[in-house]
Design an enzyme around this catalytic site. Structure first.
Site, PDB file in Angstrom:
ATOM      1  N   SER A   1       0.824  -1.201   0.000  1.00 57.78           N
ATOM      2  CA  SER A   1       0.000   0.000   0.000  1.00 57.78           C
ATOM      3  C   SER A   1       0.858   1.252   0.000  1.00 57.78           C
ATOM      4  O   SER A   1       1.967   1.256   0.558  1.00 57.78           O
ATOM      5  CB  SER A   1      -0.894  -0.001   1.245  1.00 57.78           C
ATOM      6  OG  SER A   1      -1.484   1.265   1.452  1.00 57.78           O
TER       7      SER A   1
ATOM      8  N   TYR B   1      -2.105  -0.299  10.025  1.00 58.02           N
ATOM      9  CA  TYR B   1      -2.323  -0.855   8.688  1.00 58.02           C
ATOM     10  C   TYR B   1      -1.050  -0.721   7.857  1.00 58.02           C
ATOM     11  O   TYR B   1      -0.592  -1.685   7.237  1.00 58.02           O
ATOM     12  CB  TYR B   1      -3.483  -0.135   8.005  1.00 58.02           C
ATOM     13  CG  TYR B   1      -3.624  -0.484   6.538  1.00 58.02           C
ATOM     14  CD1 TYR B   1      -3.988  -1.765   6.143  1.00 58.02           C
ATOM     15  CD2 TYR B   1      -3.382   0.460   5.540  1.00 58.02           C
ATOM     16  CE1 TYR B   1      -4.105  -2.100   4.800  1.00 58.02           C
ATOM     17  CE2 TYR B   1      -3.504   0.138   4.200  1.00 58.02           C
ATOM     18  CZ  TYR B   1      -3.861  -1.138   3.833  1.00 58.02           C
ATOM     19  OH  TYR B   1      -3.971  -1.466   2.503  1.00 58.02           O
TER      20      TYR B   1
END
Length: 336
Positions: free
Chosen positions: A130, A155
């Site tokens: 990501s 995350y």
């Protein structure tokens, strides 16, 4: 493409669904794995799966990647030559309230995938990372050649950990592994927890749109078809490793491991995106200006030179065209 079977984890998810569709359209057999959890509306996931199941080359396995025995058996049964690992617990803001979900899905789940690849002669593992791994980095555009050692959400930390875990397995067991740092993906069949979906719902219902950092945000919005195109091109290009590498580079290694940004290379102002959506839906949005959220960053911008050089990839979808297609799908799906 050949009739070899490809595993796509997260096949009921946004990117996984589109990648599986793309592979099936090319005549490839696909095993789609998903747990179909309720992080967002399972009915949307089921609707995606129903489309995939229309193709006789698609088979679905409902399985939690933390089920070590189940994952081991699946890999042993199929010995997938290519694995596209897109399943994960997503979302920066959700990670502030539900940290254990990220450890379970993104770390424990990923080690089971790596073990499956290790013991069943996987020839190429492609896995989702990501743009959030860039964290506190301020140099733009974000480059895979820069260090990413300061994540600002769990995350992001879990995705950075995935990159490191994959590298360890590439080094130890020679598994070719390609990490994909996605930048703000949008388009038809998108996730309800992401900006485009949230904005569309608010505009059409008359609810206010929450604009953090008072709307002064930039995102490298990347259309889903461009994401799928990059993944499919990379499938047939497993990393070879760089035996001549003296100084380690954060994006490559002596091991057969490589990291790419998968982005649009063209950040958009968030207010401009809202304006385009207002135009598409023919309504004016109510706007609620708010301060920056914890774990968020003011701008994302992908340097994709490596991707262009290695696979000739260049995003082909403008924000205007992409939003028009998204708005059309949103109306059809919600029967508006």
């Amino acid at each position: 493409m050949s009739q070899e079977t490809t595993l796509v984890t997260g096949a009921a998810g946004f990117i996984g669904f589109h990648v599986a569709q793309r592979l099936l359209a090319a005549g490839r057999k696909v095993v789609g794995l998903d747990i179909v959890n309720d992080y967002y509306d399972p009915l949307l996931k089921e609707a995606r799966l129903e489309i995939l199941k229309r193709d006789s080359n698609f088979s679905f396995v409902k399985l939690d990647l933390t089920d070590r025995a189940g994952v081991k058996a699946l890999f042993a049964q199929h010995r997938f030559p290519v694995v596209i690992h897109l399943a994960a617990q997503a979302g920066v803001r959700y990670s502030l309230e539900h940290p254990h979900a990220y450890v379970d899905a993104n770390l424990e789940g990923f080690i089971n995938v790596l073990e499956g690849c290790r013991h069943n002669s996987c020839q190429h593992l492609l896995f989702a990372s990501s743009s959030s791994v860039y964290g506190s980095n301020t140099k733009l555009p974000f480059s895979t050649h820069d260090n990413v050692d300061h994540p600002i959400s769990l995350y992001a930390a879990s995705k950075k950990a995935n990159e490191l875990m994959a590298h360890a397995y590439s080094h130890l067991y020679g598994i070719p592994a390609t990490g994909l740092r996605f930048f703000t993906v949008y388009g038809p069949w998108g996730r309800p927890d992401m900006a485009m979906f949230i904005f569309a719902k608010a505009i059409l219902s008359g609810a206010p749109i929450k604009l953090f950092n008072n709307g002064d945000m930039q995102r490298d919005f990347t259309y889903i078809d461009d994401i799928s195109e990059a993944i499919v091109r990379l499938m047939s290009r497993p990393p070879q490793g760089r035996p001549d590498s003296v100084t380690p580079d954060p994006s490559s290694s002596k091991a057969p491991w490589k990291i790419y940004n998968i982005g649009n290379n063209n950040p958009e102002q968030l207010m401009q995106v809202v304006s385009l959506l207002e135009k598409e839906f023919g309504r004016t949005a109510k706007k609620e200006m708010l301060p920056m959220q914890p774990g968020d960053v003011p701008a994302t911008y992908a340097d994709i030179e490596d991707l262009a050089r290695d696979i000739g990839f260049k995003p082909a979808t403008s924000i205007e065209d992409g939003l028009a297609r998204f708005a059309r799908w949103y109306r059809e799906y919600h029967r508006i």
